[in-house]
Design a protein around this motif. Sequence first.
Motif, PDB file in Angstrom:
ATOM      1  N   UNK A 150       0.731  -1.221  -0.050  1.00  0.00           N
ATOM      2  CA  UNK A 150      -0.098   0.125  -0.164  1.00  0.00           C
ATOM      3  C   UNK A 150       1.184   0.960  -0.350  1.00  0.00           C
ATOM      4  N   UNK A 151       0.993   2.142  -0.889  1.00  0.00           N
ATOM      5  CA  UNK A 151       1.294   3.567  -1.005  1.00  0.00           C
ATOM      6  C   UNK A 151       0.294   4.358  -0.871  1.00  0.00           C
ATOM      7  N   UNK A 152       0.490   5.394  -0.140  1.00  0.00           N
ATOM      8  CA  UNK A 152      -0.629   7.138   0.770  1.00  0.00           C
ATOM      9  C   UNK A 152       0.127   8.099   0.031  1.00  0.00           C
ATOM     10  N   UNK A 153      -0.520   8.481  -0.699  1.00  0.00           N
ATOM     11  CA  UNK A 153       0.233  10.043  -1.049  1.00  0.00           C
ATOM     12  C   UNK A 153      -1.245  11.181   0.228  1.00  0.00           C
ATOM     13  N   UNK A 154      -0.216  11.956   0.635  1.00  0.00           N
ATOM     14  CA  UNK A 154      -0.497  12.687   1.288  1.00  0.00           C
ATOM     15  C   UNK A 154      -0.993  13.848   0.863  1.00  0.00           C
ATOM     16  N   UNK A 155      -1.730  14.907   1.014  1.00  0.00           N
ATOM     17  CA  UNK A 155      -1.919  16.315   1.248  1.00  0.00           C
ATOM     18  C   UNK A 155      -3.126  16.898   2.236  1.00  0.00           C
ATOM     19  N   UNK A 156      -3.088  18.361   2.119  1.00  0.00           N
ATOM     20  CA  UNK A 156      -4.295  18.716   2.758  1.00  0.00           C
ATOM     21  C   UNK A 156      -5.317  18.516   2.118  1.00  0.00           C
ATOM     22  N   UNK A 157      -6.205  18.478   3.051  1.00  0.00           N
ATOM     23  CA  UNK A 157      -6.708  18.649   4.851  1.00  0.00           C
ATOM     24  C   UNK A 157      -5.524  17.568   5.763  1.00  0.00           C
ATOM     25  N   UNK A 158      -5.648  16.141   4.258  1.00  0.00           N
ATOM     26  CA  UNK A 158      -5.869  14.700   5.952  1.00  0.00           C
ATOM     27  C   UNK A 158      -4.209  14.411   5.248  1.00  0.00           C
TER      28      UNK A 158
ATOM     29  N   UNK B 236      -3.161   1.693  -4.537  1.00  0.00           N
ATOM     30  CA  UNK B 236      -2.611   3.269  -3.757  1.00  0.00           C
ATOM     31  C   UNK B 236      -4.022   4.172  -4.164  1.00  0.00           C
ATOM     32  N   UNK B 237      -3.553   5.769  -3.346  1.00  0.00           N
ATOM     33  CA  UNK B 237      -4.353   7.079  -3.491  1.00  0.00           C
ATOM     34  C   UNK B 237      -3.224   7.449  -3.525  1.00  0.00           C
ATOM     35  N   UNK B 238      -4.114   8.662  -4.069  1.00  0.00           N
ATOM     36  CA  UNK B 238      -2.912   9.918  -4.229  1.00  0.00           C
ATOM     37  C   UNK B 238      -4.337  11.227  -4.254  1.00  0.00           C
ATOM     38  N   UNK B 239      -3.831  12.242  -3.153  1.00  0.00           N
ATOM     39  CA  UNK B 239      -4.672  13.469  -3.380  1.00  0.00           C
ATOM     40  C   UNK B 239      -4.413  14.740  -3.542  1.00  0.00           C
ATOM     41  N   UNK B 240      -4.989  15.408  -4.843  1.00  0.00           N
ATOM     42  CA  UNK B 240      -4.537  15.762  -5.291  1.00  0.00           C
ATOM     43  C   UNK B 240      -5.264  17.479  -4.770  1.00  0.00           C
ATOM     44  N   UNK B 241      -5.407  17.607  -3.808  1.00  0.00           N
ATOM     45  CA  UNK B 241      -5.356  18.937  -3.241  1.00  0.00           C
ATOM     46  C   UNK B 241      -4.525  20.069  -3.352  1.00  0.00           C
ATOM     47  N   UNK B 242      -2.914  19.492  -3.874  1.00  0.00           N
ATOM     48  CA  UNK B 242      -2.010  20.630  -4.334  1.00  0.00           C
ATOM     49  C   UNK B 242      -2.040  21.201  -5.424  1.00  0.00           C
ATOM     50  N   UNK B 243      -2.628  20.256  -6.456  1.00  0.00           N
ATOM     51  CA  UNK B 243      -2.645  21.105  -7.534  1.00  0.00           C
ATOM     52  C   UNK B 243      -3.413  21.732  -7.752  1.00  0.00           C
ATOM     53  N   UNK B 244      -2.566  23.052  -8.777  1.00  0.00           N
ATOM     54  CA  UNK B 244      -3.046  23.660  -8.907  1.00  0.00           C
ATOM     55  C   UNK B 244      -3.340  24.344 -10.494  1.00  0.00           C
ATOM     56  N   UNK B 245      -4.278  25.359 -10.833  1.00  0.00           N
ATOM     57  CA  UNK B 245      -4.830  25.217 -12.356  1.00  0.00           C
ATOM     58  C   UNK B 245      -4.207  25.281 -13.568  1.00  0.00           C
ATOM     59  N   UNK B 246      -3.017  25.383 -13.309  1.00  0.00           N
ATOM     60  CA  UNK B 246      -1.243  25.800 -13.454  1.00  0.00           C
ATOM     61  C   UNK B 246      -1.260  24.304 -13.777  1.00  0.00           C
ATOM     62  N   UNK B 247      -1.352  23.295 -13.694  1.00  0.00           N
ATOM     63  CA  UNK B 247      -0.886  22.049 -13.852  1.00  0.00           C
ATOM     64  C   UNK B 247      -2.027  21.235 -14.346  1.00  0.00           C
ATOM     65  N   UNK B 248      -2.701  21.368 -14.649  1.00  0.00           N
ATOM     66  CA  UNK B 248      -4.294  21.034 -14.321  1.00  0.00           C
ATOM     67  C   UNK B 248      -4.442  20.125 -15.669  1.00  0.00           C
TER      68      UNK B 248
END
Length: 706
Positions: free
Chosen positions: A52-60, A126-138
């Motif tokens: 298992x691989x969990x890529x975290x970002x805000x809010x968790x 796996x799971x990855x949170x995309x909260x970090x993703x900005x519109x410029x890289x969408x």
Amino acid sequence: MVVNTYIRESGIEVLGRIPWGTHFCLFYQTRQDLANVLIPYFRAGLENNEYCVWITSEPLEEAEAKARMFEAVPDFGKYLERGQIEIIPYDQWYVIDGVFDSGRVLSGWVQKLQSALSRGFSGLRLSGNTFWLEKSGWNDFLDYEQAINDTIGKYSMIALCTYSLDRCSANDILDVVSTHQFAMSKRDGEWKLIESKEQKEARKALQETEIRFRSLIQNSFDIIRILDREGRIIFDSPSSERILGYPPSFTLGRSPLDFIHPDDRQLVQSSLGEVYLNVNRGTPTEFRIRKADGEYLDVESTGVNMIGVPGVDGIVITTRPITERKRTEKENEQLLARLRETQVYLESLINYANAPIIVWNPSFTITRFNRAFERISGYMADEVVGKPLSILFPASSRYESLEQIKNTLKGEHWESVEIPIQHKNGSVRIALWNSANVYDEDSHTLVATIAQGQDITRRKKAEKELEEAKLQAELYLDLIAHDISNMHQIMLMQIELAEEILQSDGKLDGDDREILQSLSRTMDKAARLIDNVRKLQKLNTGDYRLEALDLAALIQDVLNTYTNIPGRDITLTYTPCKGSIVRANLLLRDVFLNLIDNAVKHSSGPLEIGIDLHKINLNGRSYYRVAVEDNGKGIPDEKKDEIFQRFKRGHTKTKGTGLGLYLVRSLVEGFGGYVEVQNRVLGDYTKGSRFLVYLPAIGEAQRGGE
């Protein structure tokens, strides 16, 4: 419980079971939404031996994620120590030095999977949170998502991508859903699946497939096991307990070699090694496997390498008991051994039997040929097996012999039938045969015909010699009782007549002397007859030795005796042939004396006799042919076959001895030749006769006598 290694527990209640290769997304609003989905999602992966691989970002973020896992998953610390789960901040995976490189990230997932598989894990979750993703890289990130969606089906991998619903516009949501297989979102406080009609049908089909798989595994008579990369049992079907007595929990994690008979382990280990190397694709291996009660069971196994195949990722081993088959095979082997013993016995009986034995198929092709038949025919078995049966019969009797054989196809069998067999050297042997047909199990289909013979050539020769001796005895008796007796009576009558004349006249004058001349001629005939009988007797006993004779000179010598015959106008013509040497003896003179005498005796008035000597070739052999023809009264066609035969006693009233032409034929055949008679003028026997005597040239005579 039956586990399908292709179908995985998602840990998400609304989702249920999902296959390897699943790529879906989650739209959340709060940190708790994330925790409520991701924690059971990863707990299911850990419990099912997944990496298992969990890529975290805000809010968790990382610390909170780890803390929540410790709270929800018993023994989470052991999973961490074992290295079965990684919780990584997004800036250490997605964004390195502020740059998102989709190729690097995709390659990283594949490397993580390969590492997990090499360590014995079933696959990657796996799971990855995309909260970090900005519109410029969408757009770049959507391309990355599409790449995952296109390739994830090839791998033992499940990917859950999480998106903040508050940070997505309606168009963003559509973009995200289009790059995933399906999506999850909360509606009225409950998680719902967002999927197309095709996705719903695919999910339904997946569920039906799982039901069929469960049914197949549950009801299979075979033991189905899956081995991981290290050779450990990671799945054991219920039939294992039914057949071997072991519950699945007892075998999981163990090597299958632990249950193999010690004498068979090396064989099984070698076969397994070939399966792991992909050089054994389904070749069965037979061995003995230990049951729970300690007894061993004969089984047969096949293995298929499905390492790397999504949903399996292991070696699939199918094992079935073959005890009954082995018992049947043993019985069959014993039966075959008895059959082979019987076959050897029959082979010996046929091959070494004193009687000739031959077998042919319905196409009249020789299939068996024993040694006694080799002796009678001069052919070795390998020279005739596979050849037509007809090659064994002389051309003169081939049709008749084959017709008798064809009658066997009608269900007939031979009883004491004499069939000539042509020897390899050209000679002919006579065999007394009986035969029988061999039929298939249906009692109607002819398989072969077998014939057994007895060589009766010597018996036939003895019978012929006995018959000839009988004929000779009858001949001598006929001559004594008839011919010589008649001559004796004629001479007595002539003597009595002469005595009466002497008594009355005191002398024999003029015409009376004809009585003495007639008496002299009668005595001369009797003497010649007795001389001919002696010659036949000596010819039959082989008293006359053969030597090289000049045929042309011998014929000329015979003709010299006919230069002047009182009271007859006879013209003789002779065409000789120089160097005409034959192997015979002086009895050859009697052949031509009898032929010329025959022409003179059976004619009246002027007589023309022509003799022609030529060398000819017949059937590859050289002969000297002597043609003796006359213009006498001829011989009727229906009598031509009879004139060379000695009339048996009681068969004829023909006047005369009848021995001349019989002597001619006997002598010529004794010299290796033959004689025949024709009309001098074709189609008209009244114009005279033409006798043809064929004698082998001396080289041919020598060859024929060898």
